[in-house]
Scaffold this active site. Structure first.
Site, PDB file in Angstrom:
ATOM      1  N   VAL A   4      -0.671   1.323   9.054  1.00 42.96           N
ATOM      2  CA  VAL A   4      -0.881   2.629   8.683  1.00 42.96           C
ATOM      3  C   VAL A   4      -1.845   3.444   9.189  1.00 42.96           C
ATOM      4  O   VAL A   4      -1.745   4.531   9.655  1.00 42.96           O
ATOM      5  CB  VAL A   4      -0.704   2.673   7.205  1.00 42.96           C
ATOM      6  N   LYS A   8      -6.568 -14.041   8.867  1.00 38.04           N
ATOM      7  CA  LYS A   8      -7.657 -13.722   7.671  1.00 38.04           C
ATOM      8  C   LYS A   8      -7.012 -14.449   6.457  1.00 38.04           C
ATOM      9  O   LYS A   8      -7.838 -15.508   5.974  1.00 38.04           O
ATOM     10  CB  LYS A   8      -7.713 -12.324   7.518  1.00 38.04           C
ATOM     11  N   HIS A   9      -5.961 -14.496   6.311  1.00 40.41           N
ATOM     12  CA  HIS A   9      -5.214 -14.732   4.999  1.00 40.41           C
ATOM     13  C   HIS A   9      -4.120 -16.091   5.237  1.00 40.41           C
ATOM     14  O   HIS A   9      -3.936 -16.983   4.303  1.00 40.41           O
ATOM     15  CB  HIS A   9      -4.626 -13.939   4.154  1.00 40.41           C
ATOM     16  N   HIS A  68       0.720  -4.505   2.787  1.00 39.13           N
ATOM     17  CA  HIS A  68      -0.538  -4.583   3.277  1.00 39.13           C
ATOM     18  C   HIS A  68      -0.914  -6.042   3.989  1.00 39.13           C
ATOM     19  O   HIS A  68      -1.357  -6.465   4.961  1.00 39.13           O
ATOM     20  CB  HIS A  68      -1.807  -4.115   2.256  1.00 39.13           C
ATOM     21  N   GLN A  85       0.670  -1.003  -0.157  1.00 42.08           N
ATOM     22  CA  GLN A  85      -0.080  -0.035  -0.007  1.00 42.08           C
ATOM     23  C   GLN A  85       0.936   1.507   0.084  1.00 42.08           C
ATOM     24  O   GLN A  85       1.801   1.376   0.538  1.00 42.08           O
ATOM     25  CB  GLN A  85      -0.924   0.049   1.250  1.00 42.08           C
ATOM     26  N   PHE A 114      -2.774  -5.801  13.637  1.00 37.21           N
ATOM     27  CA  PHE A 114      -2.735  -5.647  12.037  1.00 37.21           C
ATOM     28  C   PHE A 114      -2.131  -6.896  11.740  1.00 37.21           C
ATOM     29  O   PHE A 114      -2.648  -7.820  10.874  1.00 37.21           O
ATOM     30  CB  PHE A 114      -2.049  -4.288  11.619  1.00 37.21           C
ATOM     31  N   GLU A 125      -4.202 -10.208   9.565  1.00 38.82           N
ATOM     32  CA  GLU A 125      -3.699 -10.491   8.336  1.00 38.82           C
ATOM     33  C   GLU A 125      -3.443 -11.969   8.285  1.00 38.82           C
ATOM     34  O   GLU A 125      -3.735 -12.870   7.621  1.00 38.82           O
ATOM     35  CB  GLU A 125      -2.556  -9.626   7.792  1.00 38.82           C
TER      36      GLU A 125
END
Ligand SMILES: *[C@@H]1O[C@H](CO)[C@@H](O)[C@H](O)[C@H]1NC(C)=O
Ligand SMILES: *[C@@H]1O[C@H](CO)[C@@H](O)[C@H](O)[C@H]1NC(C)=O
Ligand SMILES: *[C@@H]1O[C@H](CO)[C@@H](O)[C@H](O)[C@H]1NC(C)=O
Ligand SMILES: *[C@@H]1O[C@H](CO)[C@@H](O)[C@H](O)[C@H]1NC(C)=O
Length: 231
Positions: A92, A107-108, A53, A30, A100, A104
Site C-alpha cells: 500500500v 523478517k517473519h 500486512h 491493514q 514488500f 515480510e
C-alpha cells in the site's frame, strides 16, 4: 562446517521435541486509507479495503519473532500466487509488491521454514484472508443496524461483530490520523494456533495501541440504501 551442521541438526531435533519455536500466528490486515493518512506518503490513494500486512509468528509473552537468519526470497516459489498476492497483499505504501513480500518473508516467515516453507507461508495467509472477509463481516452488521456508530468506536464495536462471525476474539491496532490527530483503526488481527489452521482468541496485548475508549475508523457517508460508503 560439519560442526555447524551437527549443531543445526541438534537444534532442529530440540525444536521438534518441544514443538514449534513460537506460540501462535497473527494475521494482520491493514485498512489501506488509514495506513496512508497518518503522515505516511503513499504512492497512490489506497482502496477502502482490508489487505494483508503480514503473517507474524508470535509468542504469548508478547514477543514477535524476528528472523535472525534471513533466507533468500525466491520469488519463483510463489509466482503462481501472484494474481492473488497483488490483489490481497499489495504494498500500500510504496507500490513495490515484491519488495514488500520479500521483507515480510525475510523478517517473519523465514525463521519458521521449516515447518512452513515459503509457498505454504503465503498460501496460508491468502487462504485465511479469503475465508474471513472482515469488511463483509463489519458491513453486514452496520447495514442491518442502518448506521455505524457515529460518535466514535469502542473496541467492542469492531470486536463483537467479528466474534459473532468467527467465535473468537480478534485484535485491533490503532494509529493516529496525521491531520485530526485522532486515534483511528489501522489494522485488524486474527490469531491462529501455531499449526496455522485453528483460530484462537488473540491475546490482549495485540490491541494495546487502541488505548483510548473511543477511536474513529473512517466515518462513512451514509448512502441511500443504508450501505456505508467508505470511499
Ligand atoms: C517463544 O516461545 C517458544 C515456545 O513457547 C520458545 O521456544 C521460544 O524461545 C520463544 N521465543 C521468544 C523470542 O520468546
Ligand atoms: C513446500 O511444501 C509443499 C508441501 O510439502 C511442497 O509441495 C512444496 O514443493 C514445497 N515448496 C518449497 C518451495 O519447498
Ligand atoms: C464458540 O466457542 C465456545 C467456547 O469456546 C464453544 O463452546 C462453542 O461451541 C463455539 N461455537 C461455535 C459455533 O463454534
Ligand atoms: C491445530 O491445533 C488445534 C489446537 O491446538 C487443534 O485443535 C487442531 O486439531 C490442530 N490442527 C491440525 C491440522 O493439526
Amino acid at each position: 562446517m560439519a560442526q555447524h551442521t551437527f549443531i543445526l541438526c541438534l537444534l532442529s531435533l530440540l525444536l521438534f521435541v518441544n514443538g514449534y519455536p513460537f506460540d501462535f500466528f497473527q494475521l494482520v490486515e491493514q485498512w489501506g486509507p488509514n495506513t496512508c493518512n497518518d503522515g505516511t506518503q503513499c504512492h497512490a490513494q489506497p482502496q477502502p479495503e482490508f489487505t494483508i500486512h503480514g503473517l507474524w509468528p508470535s509468542n504469548f509473552s508478547n514477543a514477535r519473532l524476528f528472523c535472525a537468519t534471513r533466507k533468500l526470497f525466491d520469488y519463483g516459489q510463489i509466482s503462481l500466487l501472484q494474481g492473488d498476492l497483488v490483489q490481497y497483499w499489495p504494498d500500500v505504501i510504496n507500490g513495490n509488491n515484491r519488495r514488500f513480500w520479500s521483507n515480510e518473508w525475510k523478517k517473519h516467515g523465514a525463521c519458521i521454514d521449516p515447518p512452513f516453507n515459503i509457498t505454504q507461508y503465503f498460501e496460508l495467509s491468502l487462504d485465511h484472508h479469503r475465508t474471513y472477509d472482515l469488511l463483509k463481516i463489519l458491513n453486514g452488521v452496520w447495514h442491518r443496524n442502518r448506521q455505524m456508530p457515529n460518535n466514535g468506536l469502542a473496541p467492542k464495536d469492531i470486536l463483537n461483530p467479528i466474534f459473532n462471525a468467527i467465535n473468537k476474539t480478534a485484535g485491533i491496532r490503532c494509529n493516529k490520523n496525521g491531520i485530526t490527530k485522532k486515534l483511528q483503526l489501522h489494522e485488524i488481527v486474527l490469531c491462529f494456533d501455531n499449526n496455522g489452521t485453528t483460530l484462537i482468541d488473540c491475546p490482549k496485548f495485540v490491541s494495546n495501541s487502541c488505548n483510548q475508549p473511543k477511536f474513529v475508523w473512517l466515518l462513512p457517508q451514509q448512502s441511500s440504501d443504508g450501505v456505508p460508503d467508505y470511499a
